[in-house]
Design a protein around this motif. Sequence first.
Motif, PDB file in Angstrom:
ATOM      1  N   HIS A  78      -0.260 -13.603   9.187  1.00  0.00           N
ATOM      2  CA  HIS A  78      -0.863 -12.397   8.630  1.00  0.00           C
ATOM      3  C   HIS A  78      -2.319 -12.624   8.301  1.00  0.00           C
ATOM      4  O   HIS A  78      -2.780 -13.754   8.197  1.00  0.00           O
ATOM      5  CB  HIS A  78      -0.111 -11.797   7.441  1.00  0.00           C
ATOM      6  N   ASN A  79      -2.993 -11.505   8.167  1.00  0.00           N
ATOM      7  CA  ASN A  79      -4.438 -11.537   8.051  1.00  0.00           C
ATOM      8  C   ASN A  79      -4.878 -10.356   7.190  1.00  0.00           C
ATOM      9  O   ASN A  79      -4.405  -9.238   7.399  1.00  0.00           O
ATOM     10  CB  ASN A  79      -5.030 -11.438   9.467  1.00  0.00           C
ATOM     11  N   TYR A  80      -5.734 -10.618   6.202  1.00  0.00           N
ATOM     12  CA  TYR A  80      -6.214  -9.569   5.302  1.00  0.00           C
ATOM     13  C   TYR A  80      -7.730  -9.596   5.204  1.00  0.00           C
ATOM     14  O   TYR A  80      -8.336 -10.666   5.164  1.00  0.00           O
ATOM     15  CB  TYR A  80      -5.661  -9.760   3.879  1.00  0.00           C
ATOM     16  N   GLU A  81      -8.295  -8.397   5.139  1.00  0.00           N
ATOM     17  CA  GLU A  81      -9.712  -8.282   4.817  1.00  0.00           C
ATOM     18  C   GLU A  81      -9.832  -8.262   3.291  1.00  0.00           C
ATOM     19  O   GLU A  81      -9.078  -7.548   2.633  1.00  0.00           O
ATOM     20  CB  GLU A  81     -10.271  -6.988   5.400  1.00  0.00           C
TER      21      GLU A  81
ATOM     22  N   THR B 238      -8.699  -5.198   1.244  1.00  0.00           N
ATOM     23  CA  THR B 238      -9.134  -3.852   1.604  1.00  0.00           C
ATOM     24  C   THR B 238      -8.455  -3.374   2.888  1.00  0.00           C
ATOM     25  O   THR B 238      -8.503  -2.201   3.204  1.00  0.00           O
ATOM     26  CB  THR B 238     -10.667  -3.816   1.791  1.00  0.00           C
ATOM     27  N   ARG B 239      -7.807  -4.271   3.613  1.00  0.00           N
ATOM     28  CA  ARG B 239      -7.162  -3.864   4.865  1.00  0.00           C
ATOM     29  C   ARG B 239      -6.175  -4.942   5.298  1.00  0.00           C
ATOM     30  O   ARG B 239      -6.491  -6.135   5.210  1.00  0.00           O
ATOM     31  CB  ARG B 239      -8.231  -3.690   5.953  1.00  0.00           C
TER      32      ARG B 239
ATOM     33  N   TYR C 165       0.839  -1.212   0.000  1.00  0.00           N
ATOM     34  CA  TYR C 165       0.000   0.000   0.000  1.00  0.00           C
ATOM     35  C   TYR C 165       0.865   1.250   0.000  1.00  0.00           C
ATOM     36  O   TYR C 165       0.630   2.186  -0.740  1.00  0.00           O
ATOM     37  CB  TYR C 165      -0.907   0.034   1.234  1.00  0.00           C
ATOM     38  N   LYS C 166       1.896   1.242   0.867  1.00  0.00           N
ATOM     39  CA  LYS C 166       2.724   2.453   1.006  1.00  0.00           C
ATOM     40  C   LYS C 166       3.625   2.668  -0.202  1.00  0.00           C
ATOM     41  O   LYS C 166       4.204   3.736  -0.370  1.00  0.00           O
ATOM     42  CB  LYS C 166       3.554   2.366   2.288  1.00  0.00           C
TER      43      LYS C 166
ATOM     44  N   SER D 293      -3.712  -1.405  -5.004  1.00  0.00           N
ATOM     45  CA  SER D 293      -4.678  -2.411  -5.418  1.00  0.00           C
ATOM     46  C   SER D 293      -3.999  -3.778  -5.401  1.00  0.00           C
ATOM     47  O   SER D 293      -3.039  -4.006  -6.131  1.00  0.00           O
ATOM     48  CB  SER D 293      -5.162  -2.057  -6.825  1.00  0.00           C
ATOM     49  N   ASN D 294      -4.480  -4.640  -4.521  1.00  0.00           N
ATOM     50  CA  ASN D 294      -3.876  -5.961  -4.349  1.00  0.00           C
ATOM     51  C   ASN D 294      -4.959  -7.007  -4.509  1.00  0.00           C
ATOM     52  O   ASN D 294      -5.875  -7.081  -3.704  1.00  0.00           O
ATOM     53  CB  ASN D 294      -3.231  -6.061  -2.964  1.00  0.00           C
TER      54      ASN D 294
END
Lengths: 160, 149
Positions: free
Chosen positions: B95-98, A146-147, A61-62, A67-68
Amino acid sequence: MIDARDREIIEALQGGLPLVPAPYAQVAEILGMDEDALLYRLAELKSRGVIRRIAAAPNHYKLGMTSNGMTVWDVDDDRITELGARIGALPFVTHCYERPRALPDWPYNLFAMVHGADRDEVEAKRAEIAAILGDACRFKDILYSTRILKKTGLRLKAKG
Amino acid sequence: MTLDGTDRAILNRMQDDLPLVSHPYAAVAEELGIPESEVLNRLTRMKDARVITRFGPFFDAAAMGGAFCLCAMAVPTEEFETVLTKVNAHAEVAHNYERTHRLNMWFVLATETPEGIVGTADAIEWETGICVLRFPKLQEFFIGFRVAA
């Protein structure tokens, strides 16, 4: 397998390598061992594949890769090995795996991570993958992240 | 933070393997033609700004006799934060992603034994009441890892 000493070394390094001129000397001192002995052990762990590499994990992101997408594909089992290798070799695919389907909810068995500055860029890359898979692929989808909810890497549990 | 050309050159190089030598940053500095102190200062800045999320050895749990497993859960929106706290409380969650899907929480378990995957995933199901789908890797097709900074 790892022995008790390896384990101490891994525990000392799992938080990261110190950003000082002689990081291994610093870690060796904490562990009460020689720097050379530590480097020797690390080389050995690396040759056995316990350490894959010593490197930086960037925050996509940084870096403007906002967009992943995790692209997922239902590929013919007969062709997954051949096609997976071709998708994994694409320069914009960072990770590529065959994984089991979870039917009926999840028909996909090929996972390929694609990153881009925006969703249009990711979609263009995804179209390239779709073109390679052709009619060997039945269903497909993309899951955008998204996070980041957690990113720590492997942590050994303290053994009592 | 904004990255300049030097930061990007350092970050691109540091995504590749660092040599296993006494002064690894000096070795990289020499390759890039930048003073060692500047490499260290810039790396520290990028780490503090979380441009670099982690720097150091990447361990393969499987090579240690353990295992990795990608897992996914369909978490109702109103429960998301509560479930997240419960999931992330497990040290095995690396690790964990939304993500944008009905299966909206995707995390990787890294455990010291193969049984650890089942144990942790079952514990998360028990604690949250939500099914944890498990997607262990069957084949790995070249891992590039690097992204151009």
